[in-house]
Design a protein around this motif. Structure first.
Motif, PDB file in Angstrom:
ATOM      1  N   LEU A   1     -10.612  -8.888  10.234  1.00  0.00           N
ATOM      2  CA  LEU A   1      -9.471  -8.403  11.019  1.00  0.00           C
ATOM      3  C   LEU A   1      -9.932  -7.536  12.185  1.00  0.00           C
ATOM      4  CD1 LEU A   1      -6.812  -7.563   8.259  1.00  0.00           C
ATOM      5  CD2 LEU A   1      -7.002  -9.620   9.655  1.00  0.00           C
TER       6      LEU A   1
ATOM      7  N   GLY B   1      -0.424  -0.468  11.233  1.00  0.00           N
ATOM      8  CA  GLY B   1      -0.055   0.245  10.013  1.00  0.00           C
ATOM      9  C   GLY B   1      -0.704  -0.433   8.817  1.00  0.00           C
ATOM     10  N   LEU B   2      -1.751  -1.220   9.063  1.00  0.00           N
ATOM     11  CA  LEU B   2      -2.384  -1.983   7.976  1.00  0.00           C
ATOM     12  C   LEU B   2      -3.092  -1.044   6.994  1.00  0.00           C
ATOM     13  CD1 LEU B   2      -4.045  -4.973   9.911  1.00  0.00           C
ATOM     14  CD2 LEU B   2      -1.788  -4.884   8.839  1.00  0.00           C
ATOM     15  N   PRO B   3      -3.076  -1.412   5.707  1.00  0.00           N
ATOM     16  CA  PRO B   3      -3.707  -0.553   4.681  1.00  0.00           C
ATOM     17  C   PRO B   3      -5.215  -0.824   4.551  1.00  0.00           C
ATOM     18  CG  PRO B   3      -2.542  -2.377   3.642  1.00  0.00           C
ATOM     19  CD  PRO B   3      -2.366  -2.567   5.109  1.00  0.00           C
TER      20      PRO B   3
ATOM     21  N   LEU C   1       3.193  -8.493  14.303  1.00  0.00           N
ATOM     22  CA  LEU C   1       2.776  -9.489  13.313  1.00  0.00           C
ATOM     23  C   LEU C   1       2.891  -8.855  11.930  1.00  0.00           C
ATOM     24  CD1 LEU C   1      -0.462 -10.914  15.021  1.00  0.00           C
ATOM     25  CD2 LEU C   1       1.889 -11.727  15.249  1.00  0.00           C
TER      26      LEU C   1
ATOM     27  N   GLY D   1       1.547  -5.094  11.023  1.00  0.00           N
ATOM     28  CA  GLY D   1       2.090  -4.524   9.787  1.00  0.00           C
ATOM     29  C   GLY D   1       3.204  -3.535  10.007  1.00  0.00           C
TER      30      GLY D   1
ATOM     31  N   ILE E   1      -3.149   4.023  11.518  1.00  0.00           N
ATOM     32  CA  ILE E   1      -2.993   5.148  10.606  1.00  0.00           C
ATOM     33  C   ILE E   1      -4.034   5.042   9.492  1.00  0.00           C
ATOM     34  CG2 ILE E   1      -0.577   5.837  10.832  1.00  0.00           C
ATOM     35  CD1 ILE E   1      -0.048   3.976   8.334  1.00  0.00           C
TER      36      ILE E   1
ATOM     37  N   ILE F   1       2.983  -9.820   7.698  1.00  0.00           N
ATOM     38  CA  ILE F   1       2.634 -10.885   6.754  1.00  0.00           C
ATOM     39  C   ILE F   1       3.716 -11.103   5.690  1.00  0.00           C
ATOM     40  CG2 ILE F   1       1.397  -9.575   4.961  1.00  0.00           C
ATOM     41  CD1 ILE F   1      -0.900 -11.655   5.304  1.00  0.00           C
ATOM     42  N   ASN F   2       4.566 -10.099   5.470  1.00  0.00           N
ATOM     43  CA  ASN F   2       5.541 -10.155   4.375  1.00  0.00           C
ATOM     44  C   ASN F   2       6.935 -10.513   4.948  1.00  0.00           C
ATOM     45  OD1 ASN F   2       7.639  -9.235   2.620  1.00  0.00           O
ATOM     46  ND2 ASN F   2       6.166  -7.992   1.497  1.00  0.00           N
TER      47      ASN F   2
ATOM     48  N   PHE G   1       9.681  -7.924   4.925  1.00  0.00           N
ATOM     49  CA  PHE G   1       9.513  -6.880   5.937  1.00  0.00           C
ATOM     50  C   PHE G   1       9.815  -7.411   7.343  1.00  0.00           C
ATOM     51  CE2 PHE G   1       6.511  -4.333   3.034  1.00  0.00           C
ATOM     52  CZ  PHE G   1       7.505  -3.414   2.719  1.00  0.00           C
TER      53      PHE G   1
ATOM     54  N   GLU H   1       1.825  -4.771  17.578  1.00  0.00           N
ATOM     55  CA  GLU H   1       1.860  -3.942  16.369  1.00  0.00           C
ATOM     56  C   GLU H   1       1.531  -4.820  15.161  1.00  0.00           C
ATOM     57  OE1 GLU H   1       5.597  -2.078  15.281  1.00  0.00           O
ATOM     58  OE2 GLU H   1       4.648  -1.098  13.556  1.00  0.00           O
TER      59      GLU H   1
ATOM     60  N   ALA I   1       8.142   4.294   3.821  1.00  0.00           N
ATOM     61  CA  ALA I   1       7.677   4.096   5.207  1.00  0.00           C
ATOM     62  C   ALA I   1       7.009   5.379   5.705  1.00  0.00           C
ATOM     63  CB  ALA I   1       8.873   3.760   6.091  1.00  0.00           C
TER      64      ALA I   1
ATOM     65  N   ALA J   1       0.777  -1.249   0.000  1.00  0.00           N
ATOM     66  CA  ALA J   1       0.000   0.000   0.000  1.00  0.00           C
ATOM     67  C   ALA J   1       0.804   1.293   0.000  1.00  0.00           C
ATOM     68  CB  ALA J   1      -0.967   0.032   1.183  1.00  0.00           C
ATOM     69  N   ALA J   2       2.119   1.240   0.197  1.00  0.00           N
ATOM     70  CA  ALA J   2       2.889   2.485   0.255  1.00  0.00           C
ATOM     71  C   ALA J   2       4.222   2.268  -0.432  1.00  0.00           C
ATOM     72  CB  ALA J   2       3.110   2.887   1.714  1.00  0.00           C
TER      73      ALA J   2
ATOM     74  N   ALA K   1      -2.278 -10.511  10.660  1.00  0.00           N
ATOM     75  CA  ALA K   1      -3.007  -9.834  11.739  1.00  0.00           C
ATOM     76  C   ALA K   1      -4.208 -10.665  12.192  1.00  0.00           C
ATOM     77  CB  ALA K   1      -3.471  -8.457  11.257  1.00  0.00           C
TER      78      ALA K   1
ATOM     79  N   PHE L   1       7.141   2.499  13.101  1.00  0.00           N
ATOM     80  CA  PHE L   1       6.440   2.638  14.390  1.00  0.00           C
ATOM     81  C   PHE L   1       7.167   1.836  15.468  1.00  0.00           C
ATOM     82  CE2 PHE L   1       2.066   2.825  12.048  1.00  0.00           C
ATOM     83  CZ  PHE L   1       2.458   3.987  11.425  1.00  0.00           C
TER      84      PHE L   1
HETATM   85  C1  LIG Z   1       1.411   0.735   4.493  1.00  0.00           C
HETATM   86  S1  LIG Z   1       2.563  -0.476   5.082  1.00  0.00           S
HETATM   87  C2  LIG Z   1       2.917   0.263   6.669  1.00  0.00           C
HETATM   88  C3  LIG Z   1       4.254  -0.114   7.225  1.00  0.00           C
HETATM   89  C4  LIG Z   1       4.695   0.686   8.468  1.00  0.00           C
HETATM   90  N1  LIG Z   1       3.775   0.481   9.579  1.00  0.00           N
HETATM   91  C5  LIG Z   1       4.793   2.158   8.156  1.00  0.00           C
HETATM   92  O1  LIG Z   1       3.826   2.893   8.476  1.00  0.00           O
HETATM   93  O2  LIG Z   1       5.815   2.587   7.582  1.00  0.00           O
HETATM   94  C6  LIG Z   1       1.465  -1.838   5.449  1.00  0.00           C
HETATM   95  C7  LIG Z   1       2.137  -3.032   6.131  1.00  0.00           C
HETATM   96  O3  LIG Z   1       1.137  -3.967   6.532  1.00  0.00           O
HETATM   97  C8  LIG Z   1       1.560  -5.285   6.197  1.00  0.00           C
HETATM   98  N2  LIG Z   1       0.355  -6.125   6.087  1.00  0.00           N
HETATM   99  C9  LIG Z   1      -0.623  -6.062   5.147  1.00  0.00           C
HETATM  100  N3  LIG Z   1      -1.592  -6.960   5.417  1.00  0.00           N
HETATM  101  C10 LIG Z   1      -1.244  -7.578   6.576  1.00  0.00           C
HETATM  102  C11 LIG Z   1      -1.853  -8.591   7.396  1.00  0.00           C
HETATM  103  N4  LIG Z   1      -3.015  -9.155   7.052  1.00  0.00           N
HETATM  104  N5  LIG Z   1      -1.229  -8.976   8.516  1.00  0.00           N
HETATM  105  C12 LIG Z   1      -0.026  -8.422   8.896  1.00  0.00           C
HETATM  106  N6  LIG Z   1       0.605  -7.467   8.161  1.00  0.00           N
HETATM  107  C13 LIG Z   1       0.004  -7.043   7.020  1.00  0.00           C
HETATM  108  C14 LIG Z   1       2.322  -5.087   4.891  1.00  0.00           C
HETATM  109  O4  LIG Z   1       3.143  -6.178   4.567  1.00  0.00           O
HETATM  110  C15 LIG Z   1       3.091  -3.801   5.214  1.00  0.00           C
HETATM  111  O5  LIG Z   1       4.263  -4.081   5.934  1.00  0.00           O
END
Ligand SMILES: C[S@@+](CC[C@H](N)C(=O)[O-])C[C@H]1O[C@@H](n2cnc3c(N)ncnc32)[C@H](O)[C@@H]1O
Length: 188
Positions: free
Chosen positions: A126, A112-114, A67, A44, A143, A69-70, A73, A42, A19, A15-16, A91, A50
């Motif tokens: 979720l 920080g999930l999108p 937690l 994502g 966020i 998922i990638n 990361f 925390e 960071a 999604a971004a 998550a 964060f």
């Molecule tokens: C927009 S980034 C934000 C990263 C960081 N928190 C920041 O603000 O710089 C979204 C993060 O959420 C993670 N993510 C997306 N879906 C997820 C899930 N279902 N469970 C855990 N992490 C997830 C992505 O891999 C990515 O690292």
């Protein structure tokens, strides 16, 4: 570069392309009042923007884990924040990892999930998990980017928060973030 590569591989999850800024990271963590919390999760962490701020403020007696998922990361957050516990997990698995630490609930979840890129079912699943994992009076902070509020998934997410939580507060907007963003601070 980390973000751009992961974004090209999986735009919805990542999604971004960069960071979150230090100001947005400090805003979400300051709002959480971590010195009072005993169990912090925390979701994502990405590259650990964060996480770094959480580690500065979380009580040494508290349990804190992430937690992510990638796998790329996960490696990056572990490298940037060697004192953090980072699980390669979704998550959706909060309960499972709380159980690993002999807990059933926590009192703070920082995300920080999108959300504005997630479909309805994933948002609901979720959020249900998050709500169930929080003790009464616990905080959920996430966020959001102002661009998300213009589209149905972001609007739906805002409505879901209001439906589920006792209190939902929107902070000021951090305009200096690459995508201007703010924090939803919700209390169960
Ligand atoms: C927009 S980034 C934000 C990263 C960081 N928190 C920041 O603000 O710089 C979204 C993060 O959420 C993670 N993510 C997306 N879906 C997820 C899930 N279902 N469970 C855990 N992490 C997830 C992505 O891999 C990515 O690292």
């Amino acid at each position: 570069m980390k973000f751009i590569r992961q974004f090209l591989r999986n735009p919805v999850e990542t999604a971004a392309v960069v960071a979150s800024s230090k100001r947005l990271s400090q805003l979400i963590v300051d709002r959480a009042e971590l010195h009072q919390k005993r169990c912090v999760i925390e979701l994502g962490p990405g590259t650990g923007a964060f996480t770094k701020e959480i580690l500065k403020q979380v009580s040494p007696e508290a349990l804190f884990f992430c937690l992510e998922i990638n796998q790329e990361f996960v490696i990056e957050t572990r490298r940037n924040c060697p004192n953090a516990i980072v699980y390669h997990a979704s998550a959706a698995d909060i309960k499972k990892y709380l159980n690993v630490h002999d807990r059933h609930t926590c009192d703070c979840i920082i995300s920080g999930l999108p959300w504005a890129l997630f479909g309805k079912e994933l948002q609901e699943e979720l959020l249900e998990n998050i709500y169930d994992s929080l003790e009464q009076g616990g905080s959920f902070l996430t966020i959001a980017h102002i661009s998300g509020l213009l589209f149905p998934p972001g609007i739906r997410f805002h409505k879901l928060l209001n439906k589920k939580f006792n209190r939902v507060h929107k902070t000021e907007i951090i305009w200096g973030n690459v995508l201007p963003g703010f924090v939803y601070h919700c209390v169960k």
